[in-house]
Design an enzyme around this catalytic site. Structure first.
Site, PDB file in Angstrom:
ATOM      1  N   ASN A 219       1.784 -11.749   4.077  1.00 22.71           N
ATOM      2  CA  ASN A 219       1.900 -10.473   3.370  1.00 22.71           C
ATOM      3  C   ASN A 219       1.488 -10.563   1.912  1.00 22.71           C
ATOM      4  O   ASN A 219       1.996 -11.390   1.174  1.00 22.71           O
ATOM      5  CB  ASN A 219       3.338  -9.942   3.435  1.00 22.71           C
ATOM      6  CG  ASN A 219       3.782  -9.744   4.847  1.00 22.71           C
ATOM      7  OD1 ASN A 219       4.749 -10.338   5.272  1.00 22.71           O
ATOM      8  ND2 ASN A 219       3.060  -8.944   5.591  1.00 22.71           N
ATOM      9  N   GLN A 220       0.597  -9.678   1.526  1.00 27.51           N
ATOM     10  CA  GLN A 220       0.171  -9.565   0.136  1.00 27.51           C
ATOM     11  C   GLN A 220      -0.163 -10.920  -0.453  1.00 27.51           C
ATOM     12  O   GLN A 220       0.265 -11.261  -1.555  1.00 27.51           O
ATOM     13  CB  GLN A 220       1.250  -8.857  -0.694  1.00 27.51           C
ATOM     14  CG  GLN A 220       1.413  -7.395  -0.386  1.00 27.51           C
ATOM     15  CD  GLN A 220       0.147  -6.604  -0.674  1.00 27.51           C
ATOM     16  OE1 GLN A 220      -0.458  -6.737  -1.732  1.00 27.51           O
ATOM     17  NE2 GLN A 220      -0.273  -5.784   0.268  1.00 27.51           N
TER      18      GLN A 220
ATOM     19  N   HIS B  81       3.269 -13.327  -2.023  1.00 32.57           N
ATOM     20  CA  HIS B  81       2.530 -12.262  -2.696  1.00 32.57           C
ATOM     21  C   HIS B  81       1.599 -12.858  -3.752  1.00 32.57           C
ATOM     22  O   HIS B  81       1.540 -12.391  -4.876  1.00 32.57           O
ATOM     23  CB  HIS B  81       3.488 -11.252  -3.332  1.00 32.57           C
ATOM     24  CG  HIS B  81       4.380 -10.572  -2.344  1.00 32.57           C
ATOM     25  ND1 HIS B  81       4.398  -9.197  -2.211  1.00 32.57           N
ATOM     26  CD2 HIS B  81       5.289 -11.048  -1.460  1.00 32.57           C
ATOM     27  CE1 HIS B  81       5.284  -8.869  -1.272  1.00 32.57           C
ATOM     28  NE2 HIS B  81       5.820  -9.982  -0.802  1.00 32.57           N
TER      29      HIS B  81
ATOM     30  N   ILE C 272       5.889  -5.266  11.686  1.00 29.46           N
ATOM     31  CA  ILE C 272       5.073  -4.420  10.809  1.00 29.46           C
ATOM     32  C   ILE C 272       4.420  -5.280   9.735  1.00 29.46           C
ATOM     33  O   ILE C 272       3.219  -5.231   9.536  1.00 29.46           O
ATOM     34  CB  ILE C 272       5.925  -3.296  10.176  1.00 29.46           C
ATOM     35  CG1 ILE C 272       6.440  -2.360  11.268  1.00 29.46           C
ATOM     36  CG2 ILE C 272       5.131  -2.535   9.124  1.00 29.46           C
ATOM     37  CD1 ILE C 272       7.477  -1.370  10.811  1.00 29.46           C
TER      38      ILE C 272
ATOM     39  N   ARG D  32     -13.670 -19.765   6.192  1.00 30.44           N
ATOM     40  CA  ARG D  32     -14.364 -20.448   5.091  1.00 30.44           C
ATOM     41  C   ARG D  32     -13.532 -20.508   3.818  1.00 30.44           C
ATOM     42  O   ARG D  32     -13.919 -21.176   2.865  1.00 30.44           O
ATOM     43  CB  ARG D  32     -15.681 -19.742   4.787  1.00 30.44           C
ATOM     44  CG  ARG D  32     -16.681 -19.899   5.904  1.00 30.44           C
ATOM     45  CD  ARG D  32     -18.051 -19.401   5.479  1.00 30.44           C
ATOM     46  NE  ARG D  32     -18.930 -19.433   6.615  1.00 30.44           N
ATOM     47  CZ  ARG D  32     -19.563 -18.372   7.093  1.00 30.44           C
ATOM     48  NH1 ARG D  32     -19.416 -17.205   6.518  1.00 30.44           N
ATOM     49  NH2 ARG D  32     -20.338 -18.488   8.143  1.00 30.44           N
TER      50      ARG D  32
ATOM     51  N   ASP E 207      13.206  -8.987   4.337  1.00 25.93           N
ATOM     52  CA  ASP E 207      12.656  -8.124   3.288  1.00 25.93           C
ATOM     53  C   ASP E 207      13.473  -6.834   3.190  1.00 25.93           C
ATOM     54  O   ASP E 207      12.952  -5.741   2.991  1.00 25.93           O
ATOM     55  CB  ASP E 207      11.174  -7.824   3.529  1.00 25.93           C
ATOM     56  CG  ASP E 207      10.445  -7.439   2.239  1.00 25.93           C
ATOM     57  OD1 ASP E 207      10.915  -7.817   1.149  1.00 25.93           O
ATOM     58  OD2 ASP E 207       9.405  -6.760   2.320  1.00 25.93           O
TER      59      ASP E 207
END
Length: 162
Positions: free
Chosen positions: A32-33, A8, A62, A40, A86
């Protein structure tokens, strides 16, 4: 002896690569996040894949599309790939409303959400993550089990001796 696992993070490639060459032991929640991969500007995803550090991937389909899970598997290999769930309060309980911190989370077909948009954890069990990996990649069942057990154990063992 502390495992510092990046996740994250909006770190750019240069910052992430330096940290992965130094204090960061691993990357979790790959894709994810975090700063996304771009041809580039490879960001944390590019730095993680090019490093020698293990990376955790949420295997629910997901948080990372099965094609992205397959890509990570191919690039990381069975020694660096770690399955992550998670998990949140609704893990394994089916659709419904659960609590995450001080917020209500609705678990439905699109995964757990705060409101209609914000992804909030996963109801994924590790057994299902282990089953998903061979379905989405060329991983064997034994390799999938190792990604859920031996690989994270090896990370903890390596870091405790650092």
């Amino acid at each position: 002896g502390v495992v510092v696992s990046a996740g994250h993070s909006g770190a750019d490639f240069e910052t992430a690569a330096a940290a992965l060459d130094g204090p960061w032991s691993s990357v979790t929640h790959l894709f994810n996040q975090m700063s996304p991969f771009h041809h580039r500007s490879p960001g944390l995803v590019g730095a993680a894949i090019l490093s020698d550090r293990p990376c955790g991937v949420i295997g629910d389909g997901i948080h990372a599309d099965p094609a992205s899970v397959r890509l990570a598997w191919e690039l990381l290999g069975p020694e660096r790939f770690i399955l992550v769930t998670d998990a949140m309060q609704g893990t394994g309980l089916g659709e419904g409303i659960y609590i995450l911190g001080d917020r209500e989370v609705f678990v439905g077909p699109e995964g757990p959400r705060i409101g209609r948009a914000i992804l909030a954890g996963s109801p994924l069990t590790m057994n299902q993550a282990v089953a998903n990996l061979p379905d989405w990649t060329n991983a064997t069942e034994a390799q999938a089990r190792a990604c859920a057990s031996a690989n994270p154990a090896r990370l903890l063992e390596q870091e405790s001796g650092r």
